[in-house]
Design an enzyme around this catalytic site. Structure first.
Site, short mmCIF file in Angstrom:
data_model
loop_
_atom_site.label_atom_id
_atom_site.label_comp_id
_atom_site.label_asym_id
_atom_site.label_seq_id
_atom_site.Cartn_x
_atom_site.Cartn_y
_atom_site.Cartn_z
N ASP A 130 -4.39 -2.55 3.67
CA ASP A 130 -4.48 -1.80 2.41
C ASP A 130 -5.53 -0.71 2.47
O ASP A 130 -5.44 0.29 1.76
CB ASP A 130 -4.74 -2.75 1.25
CG ASP A 130 -3.49 -3.53 0.94
OD1 ASP A 130 -3.22 -4.52 1.65
OD2 ASP A 130 -2.75 -3.13 0.03
N ALA A 147 0.80 -1.23 0.00
CA ALA A 147 0.00 0.00 0.00
C ALA A 147 0.84 1.29 0.00
O ALA A 147 0.67 2.14 -0.89
CB ALA A 147 -0.98 -0.04 1.17
O1 MRU Z 1 -1.22 -7.28 -3.32
P1 MRU Z 1 -0.12 -6.64 -2.53
O2 MRU Z 1 1.11 -7.45 -2.46
O3 MRU Z 1 0.12 -5.21 -2.95
O4 MRU Z 1 -0.73 -6.58 -1.07
C1 MRU Z 1 0.02 -6.01 -0.04
C2 MRU Z 1 -0.56 -6.24 1.28
O5 MRU Z 1 -1.63 -6.79 1.42
C3 MRU Z 1 0.16 -5.68 2.44
O6 MRU Z 1 -0.10 -6.43 3.56
C4 MRU Z 1 -0.33 -4.24 2.65
O7 MRU Z 1 -0.10 -3.46 1.51
C5 MRU Z 1 0.21 -3.57 3.82
S1 MRU Z 1 1.94 -3.49 3.77
C6 MRU Z 1 2.70 -2.19 3.79
#
Ligand code: MRU
Length: 337
Positions: free
Chosen positions: A222, A34
């Site tokens: 997210d 995110a």
């Molecule tokens: O699909 P992604 O790899 O972008 O998903 C990321 C996540 O679900 C993380 O847990 C989320 O972004 C928080 S991390 C900083």
């Protein structure tokens, strides 16, 4: 950017020259996580400003508005993307100088977002590290480390800080099907920080939580709704349920930029459904795992209800229930700065 699709096999830096390439990189998960996509989107707008052939400020503003819509469409769940674009666009709309000043202002705001992200992550890490005791074994989901942010990371940043402060921690790394952010990326980061870890299949988490050998669960987010419900990588809900059933605290680590106060609860969060090939593409013994005509579903995120979350770590401190009022206070603290 680091091409996160290739890790840990290959560490490759890739360059982008226009905002359409950045949009594609976000969509294809060259960059993911995110906070990382929030800053990437902002730099996408900076590229749109640099490459534009607009001859006056109004024309450039129009192009930036259109570019922001395109970049936003790359991934719907993480609110940081919309948040980063909105921040840059607010600065752009308010810029009173000429065409060149507008270009400069857009780039400067993107850089500010990136710089602040590192500082915010480190603040969250300090607050969160206080929740970790010497000797803890922690289950961690997805990748929430420096790869998922501009640097340092959210939930993994907390674990990294605890380790840096001298606490002995052991991490059970959920492999995180289907894109394996845990097995590929979190494990790769933990190797570098020299934090002891073992990879577990996602479906082993319940077994370990029941075994008495796990003290805490940490994950990122997210998009968090105003009541504390949080959309995070698919599998987080099952993990939080199993933690709750075994009275093991489950902490969510999110910067306030991930909190979307416009949504009263988590069922309103848009959930990205990705290509079924991400599920079906896996091979076993050199062969595709599924029959040739198999179909699959591939939601990339699920929503964990706030009742399963023991505390929410933000850059303004650890937020405890009641989340509705306390989260609002944490967000307002940031908007006053
Ligand atoms: O699909 P992604 O790899 O972008 O998903 C990321 C996540 O679900 C993380 O847990 C989320 O972004 C928080 S991390 C900083």
């Amino acid at each position: 950017m680091i091409d996160q699709r290739l890790l840990p096999a290959e560490y490759k830096l890739v360059d982008f020259h226009d905002y359409l390439q950045v949009t594609q990189a976000i969509q294809q998960m060259v960059v993911r996580g995110a906070p990382a996509i929030g800053a990437s989107g902002a730099f996408g707008l900076a590229l749109a400003a640099q490459t534009s052939r607009a001859v006056d400020k109004n024309a450039l503003l129009q192009e930036l508005r259109a570019a922001a819509e395109v970049i936003k469409s790359a991934r719907p769940t993480a609110v940081n993307l919309t948040w980063g674009l909105k921040r840059v666009m607010e600065v752009a709309e308010q810029e009173r100088g000429d065409l060149e000043s507008l270009r400069t202002a857009v780039l400067a705001e993107a850089q500010r977002i990136a710089d602040e992200d590192v500082e915010i992550n480190q603040r969250m890490a300090r607050y969160g590290a206080a929740l970790i005791s010497d000797g803890d074994t922690i289950i961690h989901h997805c990748n929430t480390g420096s790869l998922a942010a501009v640097d340092w990371g959210t939930a993994l940043g907390v674990i990294r800080m605890a380790h840096k402060l001298g606490k002995r921690v052991h991490v059970l790394v959920d492999e995180t099907r289907p894109r394996l952010q845990g097995a590929r990326l979190t494990a790769w980061e933990l190797e570098q920080y020299q934090i002891p870890y073992e990879i577990i299949t996602d479906n082993a988490a319940g077994y370990f939580l029941r075994s008495g050998g796990v003290q805490k669960v940490f994950f990122g987010g997210d998009r968090m709704a105003a009541n504390g419900d949080v959309a995070n990588k698919i599998g987080t809900y099952m993990l939080a349920l199993a933690a709750n059933d075994n009275q093991i605290p489950a902490y969510c680590v999110v910067p306030t930029s991930t909190i979307d106060l416009s949504l009263p609860h988590g069922d309103l969060i848009p959930i990205e459904e990705r290509d079924p090939d991400e599920v079906l593409g896996l091979q076993f013994a050199g062969y595709p795992v599924a029959p040739e005509n198999a179909k699959a579903r591939n939601p990339a995120f699920d929503v964990t209800p706030h009742r399963l979350i023991s505390g929410i770590v933000t850059e303004n401190g650890v937020v405890e229930p009641p989340y509705e009022s306390n989260l609002r206070a944490a967000v307002e603290m940031s908007s006053k700065k």
